[in-house]
Design an enzyme around this catalytic site. Structure first.
Site, PDB file in Angstrom:
ATOM      1  N   ASP A  82     -31.646   4.385  -8.130  1.00 30.59           N
ATOM      2  CA  ASP A  82     -31.056   5.843  -8.222  1.00 30.59           C
ATOM      3  C   ASP A  82     -29.957   6.094  -7.596  1.00 30.59           C
ATOM      4  O   ASP A  82     -29.873   7.262  -7.162  1.00 30.59           O
ATOM      5  CB  ASP A  82     -32.545   6.420  -8.199  1.00 30.59           C
ATOM      6  CG  ASP A  82     -32.675   6.567  -7.020  1.00 30.59           C
ATOM      7  OD1 ASP A  82     -32.356   5.592  -5.824  1.00 30.59           O
ATOM      8  OD2 ASP A  82     -33.829   7.336  -6.750  1.00 30.59           O
ATOM      9  N   ARG A 132       4.785  -8.916   3.086  1.00 30.49           N
ATOM     10  CA  ARG A 132       4.986  -7.883   2.171  1.00 30.49           C
ATOM     11  C   ARG A 132       5.443  -6.522   3.017  1.00 30.49           C
ATOM     12  O   ARG A 132       4.763  -6.276   4.100  1.00 30.49           O
ATOM     13  CB  ARG A 132       3.887  -7.572   1.364  1.00 30.49           C
ATOM     14  CG  ARG A 132       4.303  -6.588   0.281  1.00 30.49           C
ATOM     15  CD  ARG A 132       3.213  -6.323  -0.803  1.00 30.49           C
ATOM     16  NE  ARG A 132       1.988  -6.018  -0.662  1.00 30.49           N
ATOM     17  CZ  ARG A 132       0.726  -7.023  -0.378  1.00 30.49           C
ATOM     18  NH1 ARG A 132       1.142  -8.419  -0.944  1.00 30.49           N
ATOM     19  NH2 ARG A 132      -0.170  -6.845  -0.219  1.00 30.49           N
ATOM     20  N   HIS A 139      -1.029   2.926  -8.687  1.00 31.12           N
ATOM     21  CA  HIS A 139      -0.227   2.262  -9.776  1.00 31.12           C
ATOM     22  C   HIS A 139      -0.209   3.413 -10.720  1.00 31.12           C
ATOM     23  O   HIS A 139      -0.868   3.316 -11.507  1.00 31.12           O
ATOM     24  CB  HIS A 139      -0.687   0.882 -10.194  1.00 31.12           C
ATOM     25  CG  HIS A 139      -0.875   0.036  -8.860  1.00 31.12           C
ATOM     26  ND1 HIS A 139      -1.470  -1.267  -9.475  1.00 31.12           N
ATOM     27  CD2 HIS A 139      -0.514  -0.102  -7.809  1.00 31.12           C
ATOM     28  CE1 HIS A 139      -1.361  -1.980  -8.272  1.00 31.12           C
ATOM     29  NE2 HIS A 139      -0.665  -1.126  -7.396  1.00 31.12           N
ATOM     30  N   GLU A 191       6.196  -2.429   2.628  1.00 29.11           N
ATOM     31  CA  GLU A 191       6.146  -1.268   1.747  1.00 29.11           C
ATOM     32  C   GLU A 191       6.244  -0.032   2.114  1.00 29.11           C
ATOM     33  O   GLU A 191       5.456   0.276   2.942  1.00 29.11           O
ATOM     34  CB  GLU A 191       4.779  -1.471   0.928  1.00 29.11           C
ATOM     35  CG  GLU A 191       4.563  -0.483  -0.301  1.00 29.11           C
ATOM     36  CD  GLU A 191       3.075  -0.697  -1.009  1.00 29.11           C
ATOM     37  OE1 GLU A 191       2.338  -1.148  -0.406  1.00 29.11           O
ATOM     38  OE2 GLU A 191       2.988  -0.512  -2.006  1.00 29.11           O
ATOM     39  N   TYR A 199       5.825 -15.119  -0.077  1.00 27.76           N
ATOM     40  CA  TYR A 199       4.655 -15.561   0.274  1.00 27.76           C
ATOM     41  C   TYR A 199       4.740 -17.137   0.275  1.00 27.76           C
ATOM     42  O   TYR A 199       4.762 -17.437  -1.071  1.00 27.76           O
ATOM     43  CB  TYR A 199       3.489 -15.140  -0.374  1.00 27.76           C
ATOM     44  CG  TYR A 199       3.591 -13.640  -0.809  1.00 27.76           C
ATOM     45  CD1 TYR A 199       2.785 -12.832  -0.244  1.00 27.76           C
ATOM     46  CD2 TYR A 199       4.309 -12.826  -1.778  1.00 27.76           C
ATOM     47  CE1 TYR A 199       2.842 -11.357  -0.184  1.00 27.76           C
ATOM     48  CE2 TYR A 199       4.298 -11.782  -1.981  1.00 27.76           C
ATOM     49  CZ  TYR A 199       3.661 -10.892  -1.324  1.00 27.76           C
ATOM     50  OH  TYR A 199       3.717  -9.598  -1.339  1.00 27.76           O
ATOM     51  N   HIS A 218       5.881   0.224  -7.463  1.00 29.79           N
ATOM     52  CA  HIS A 218       5.351   0.964  -8.769  1.00 29.79           C
ATOM     53  C   HIS A 218       5.160   2.281  -8.603  1.00 29.79           C
ATOM     54  O   HIS A 218       5.480   3.061  -7.328  1.00 29.79           O
ATOM     55  CB  HIS A 218       3.884   0.339  -8.912  1.00 29.79           C
ATOM     56  CG  HIS A 218       3.198   0.476  -7.686  1.00 29.79           C
ATOM     57  ND1 HIS A 218       2.556   1.459  -7.047  1.00 29.79           N
ATOM     58  CD2 HIS A 218       2.637  -0.771  -6.625  1.00 29.79           C
ATOM     59  CE1 HIS A 218       2.084   1.263  -5.895  1.00 29.79           C
ATOM     60  NE2 HIS A 218       2.306   0.248  -5.725  1.00 29.79           N
ATOM     61  N   HIS A 236       5.404 -10.678  -7.732  1.00 26.30           N
ATOM     62  CA  HIS A 236       5.268  -9.550  -8.325  1.00 26.30           C
ATOM     63  C   HIS A 236       6.372  -8.690  -8.463  1.00 26.30           C
ATOM     64  O   HIS A 236       7.287  -9.005  -7.995  1.00 26.30           O
ATOM     65  CB  HIS A 236       3.877  -8.727  -7.358  1.00 26.30           C
ATOM     66  CG  HIS A 236       4.329  -8.555  -6.155  1.00 26.30           C
ATOM     67  ND1 HIS A 236       5.147  -7.593  -5.414  1.00 26.30           N
ATOM     68  CD2 HIS A 236       3.894  -9.082  -4.900  1.00 26.30           C
ATOM     69  CE1 HIS A 236       5.160  -7.734  -4.370  1.00 26.30           C
ATOM     70  NE2 HIS A 236       4.616  -8.752  -3.780  1.00 26.30           N
ATOM     71  N   GLU A 238       8.299  -2.434  -2.411  1.00 22.36           N
ATOM     72  CA  GLU A 238       7.269  -3.509  -1.848  1.00 22.36           C
ATOM     73  C   GLU A 238       7.932  -4.945  -2.119  1.00 22.36           C
ATOM     74  O   GLU A 238       7.030  -5.683  -2.602  1.00 22.36           O
ATOM     75  CB  GLU A 238       5.998  -3.259  -1.998  1.00 22.36           C
ATOM     76  CG  GLU A 238       5.623  -3.193  -3.370  1.00 22.36           C
ATOM     77  CD  GLU A 238       3.994  -3.088  -3.736  1.00 22.36           C
ATOM     78  OE1 GLU A 238       3.170  -3.929  -3.082  1.00 22.36           O
ATOM     79  OE2 GLU A 238       3.721  -2.026  -4.231  1.00 22.36           O
ATOM     80  N   ASP A 250      -2.286  -3.594   4.091  1.00 24.86           N
ATOM     81  CA  ASP A 250      -1.748  -2.778   3.125  1.00 24.86           C
ATOM     82  C   ASP A 250      -2.706  -1.857   2.505  1.00 24.86           C
ATOM     83  O   ASP A 250      -3.999  -2.121   2.273  1.00 24.86           O
ATOM     84  CB  ASP A 250      -1.585  -3.853   1.966  1.00 24.86           C
ATOM     85  CG  ASP A 250      -1.015  -3.052   0.538  1.00 24.86           C
ATOM     86  OD1 ASP A 250      -1.021  -1.664   0.559  1.00 24.86           O
ATOM     87  OD2 ASP A 250      -0.563  -3.814  -0.346  1.00 24.86           O
ATOM     88  N   HIS A 292      -3.822  -9.542  -3.276  1.00 22.59           N
ATOM     89  CA  HIS A 292      -4.933  -8.315  -3.217  1.00 22.59           C
ATOM     90  C   HIS A 292      -6.229  -8.923  -2.596  1.00 22.59           C
ATOM     91  O   HIS A 292      -7.304  -8.819  -3.027  1.00 22.59           O
ATOM     92  CB  HIS A 292      -5.398  -7.605  -4.623  1.00 22.59           C
ATOM     93  CG  HIS A 292      -4.404  -6.751  -4.947  1.00 22.59           C
ATOM     94  ND1 HIS A 292      -4.265  -6.129  -6.114  1.00 22.59           N
ATOM     95  CD2 HIS A 292      -3.088  -6.162  -4.516  1.00 22.59           C
ATOM     96  CE1 HIS A 292      -3.182  -5.319  -6.302  1.00 22.59           C
ATOM     97  NE2 HIS A 292      -2.569  -5.171  -5.283  1.00 22.59           N
ATOM     98  N   ASP A 310       0.479   4.513   0.232  1.00 21.45           N
ATOM     99  CA  ASP A 310       0.575   3.198  -0.095  1.00 21.45           C
ATOM    100  C   ASP A 310       1.676   2.477   0.759  1.00 21.45           C
ATOM    101  O   ASP A 310       2.766   2.566   0.610  1.00 21.45           O
ATOM    102  CB  ASP A 310       0.697   2.953  -1.581  1.00 21.45           C
ATOM    103  CG  ASP A 310       0.625   1.369  -1.790  1.00 21.45           C
ATOM    104  OD1 ASP A 310       0.210   0.545  -0.819  1.00 21.45           O
ATOM    105  OD2 ASP A 310       0.774   1.078  -2.988  1.00 21.45           O
TER     106      ASP A 310
HETATM  107  N1  GLY Z   1      -0.720  -1.722  -2.140  1.00 15.41           N
HETATM  108  C1  GLY Z   1      -1.684  -2.065  -3.100  1.00 15.41           C
HETATM  109  C2  GLY Z   1      -0.818  -2.303  -4.619  1.00 15.41           C
HETATM  110  O1  GLY Z   1       0.376  -1.836  -4.722  1.00 15.41           O
HETATM  111  O2  GLY Z   1      -1.133  -3.266  -5.217  1.00 15.41           O
HETATM  112 MN    MN Z   2       1.832  -0.833  -3.489  1.00 19.27          MN
END
Ligand code: GLY
Ligand code: MN
Length: 445
Positions: free
Chosen positions: A44, A410, A365, A412, A392, A358, A354, A388, A265, A248, A276
């Site tokens: 619960d 990375r 995002h 950002e 890698y 974003h 990537h 960002e 991050d 991630h 972020d």
């Molecule tokens: N900082 C996590 C992402 O942009 O996916």
């Molecule tokens: Mn990000």
């Protein structure tokens, strides 16, 4: 009538104005937005509830199971809320509820009902709407009602011209206005960005060989909470050594290596709005010259993005600026061939898998198209996005110089488009290697 300001920092009138705008955009259709269910973790015990971003944007409030209905097709009761009813036995455990009366008096709904009346009332409320904007697949109970409403409208269509005739995605109405932030939203994003910077400043002095990744996470998230955040905006990433090559990585259950780098991050969530930030630095020492060059290339890709980000430029211009700098950097770093453009591009795709950023807002995002009718989105003041870039280098990359293998960088920042150009909302946190090392060593860079 007193309308309580439910999201700290956003004037109550903003929510009424947003709903009025969406009601206008709806034409003769209806919009249904659930706040989201409460989810059991086990037995619960529930996960902490976080209202759906669309619901938050339209109401500034949120209790589990609540549902907002905007009725563009109706002359009255155009804003209806289903809310958890006031029940003393339940409120004893989980706190006071807004209730049906509060939904009208404090949130400004035209009508409100207990959620357990949704089954019997929602179909009638939707009756006659041309379309229903609802995200099918999110709430099975809601889906059933909407599908049944469509079915009964179709059954009587030949006799009475039944409506609604179909379902559309709410994002068609809500994403565009959410993409350009108003002053109150920008203030909250600035606070989230500043608190995220503070978290990094608290965490970086803890970086040392043998320290648990989770300890760095704790320093970040402890600072976020102490500063008034709801918590982390997304799963905090503290990635020692080659873990940084998992984009991630959120396990955060290893100890930082003696000779490696660490990628962090993280972002604070303030009244629903996300910060972020990503930084990467050597765990000990100053990094080898080749590793520092790798870091410099990624930082210069960030610089290149900031140099082009302004009203009138497109989001693709930002992407291209990042990619061009990274691609040239691959050659300088010995990671790709100068002579072979195809190989270079393939290497960029592998080492930078990537996008360069974003949109940022209530969702980390955040919503909003990157291309509109096939053309890249033009940037306008009030848009907020991350920049960002990253590189890698997998541990088994035999084309890479050995000291770069297993290093993931990375970097950002959070960027606001202003009337004149752009503002880096996270500029207060150094990005260069020496600045980061100074913070690690307890300095105040
Ligand atoms: N900082 C996590 C992402 O942009 O996916
Ligand atoms: Mn990000």
């Amino acid at each position: 009538m007193r309308i309580v300001d439910r999201t700290p920092g956003i004037a109550a009138g903003r929510f009424a104005a947003r709903r009025a705008r969406i009601l206008e955009d709806l034409g003769p259709s209806a919009l249904v937005v659930p706040a989201g269910p409460s989810r059991l973790k086990n037995g619960d015990t529930e996960y902490r509830f976080r209202p759906d971003s669309e619901f938050l944007w339209l109401t500034g409030w949120g209790e589990p199971e609540a549902v907002l209905v905007l009725r563009g097709h109706a002359a009255e009761d155009r804003c209806v809320l289903f809310v958890p009813p006031r029940v003393p036995e339940a409120e004893l455990w989980t706190g006071m509820r807004l209730g049906v009366d509060g939904a009208c008096a404090e949130l400004g709904a035209d009508a409100a009902f207990p959620v357990d009346e949704m089954d019997s009332r929602l179909a009638d409320l939707l009756d006659g709407a041309e379309h229903v904007y609802v995200r099918l697949g999110r709430e099975p109970a809601l889906d059933r009602i909407v599908v049944a409403t469509l079915g009964s409208a179709r059954a009587r269509a030949s006799r009475t011209g039944g409506r609604p005739v179909g379902v559309l995605d709410p994002g068609l109405l809500l994403d565009e206005p959410r993409l350009v932030k108003d002053e109150d939203e920008l203030a909250l994003i600035r606070t989230a960005a500043a608190l995220t910077v503070e978290g990094f400043r608290a965490a970086l002095p803890r970086v040392a060989a043998g320290v648990g990744e989770w300890e760095i996470q704790a320093a970040l998230e402890g600072t976020f909470l102490a500063g008034g955040a709801w918590g982390p905006a997304f799963g905090t990433i503290v990635a020692g050594g080659a873990h940084a090559c998992t984009l991630h990585y959120t396990r955060n259950d290893a100890r930082l290596p003696q000779d490696g780098w660490v990628l962090i991050d993280a972002g604070a969530e303030v009244a629903g709005y996300a910060g972020d930030i990503t930084r990467a630095l050597p765990v000990t020492g100053r990094g080898t010259p080749a590793q520092r060059d790798l870091h410099d290339v990624v930082r210069e890709a960030r610089d290149a993005a900031l140099a082009v980000a302004r009203p009138g430029a497109t989001i693709d211009d930002v992407e291209r600026a990042v990619r061009d700098r990274l691609e040239a950097g691959l050659v300088e770093l010995g990671l790709a061939s100068r002579a072979d453009a195809e190989q270079r591009r393939a290497r960029l795709g592998r080492l930078f898998p990537h996008k360069s950023g974003h949109w940022l807002g209530l969702d980390v995002h955040d919503v909003g198209l990157y291309r509109v009718h096939g053309a890249a989105r033009t940037l306008t003041p009030g848009m907020v996005f991350t920049v960002e870039p990253g590189l890698y280098v997998p541990g088994d990359d035999e084309q890479a110089p050995p000291e770069l293998r297993g290093v993931g960088i990375r970097l950002e920042d959070d960027v606001l488009i202003t009337a004149e150009g752009c503002e880096n909302l996270t500029a207060a946190l150094p990005m260069d290697v020496d600045g980061l090392i100074a913070l690690r060593e307890g300095g105040t860079a």
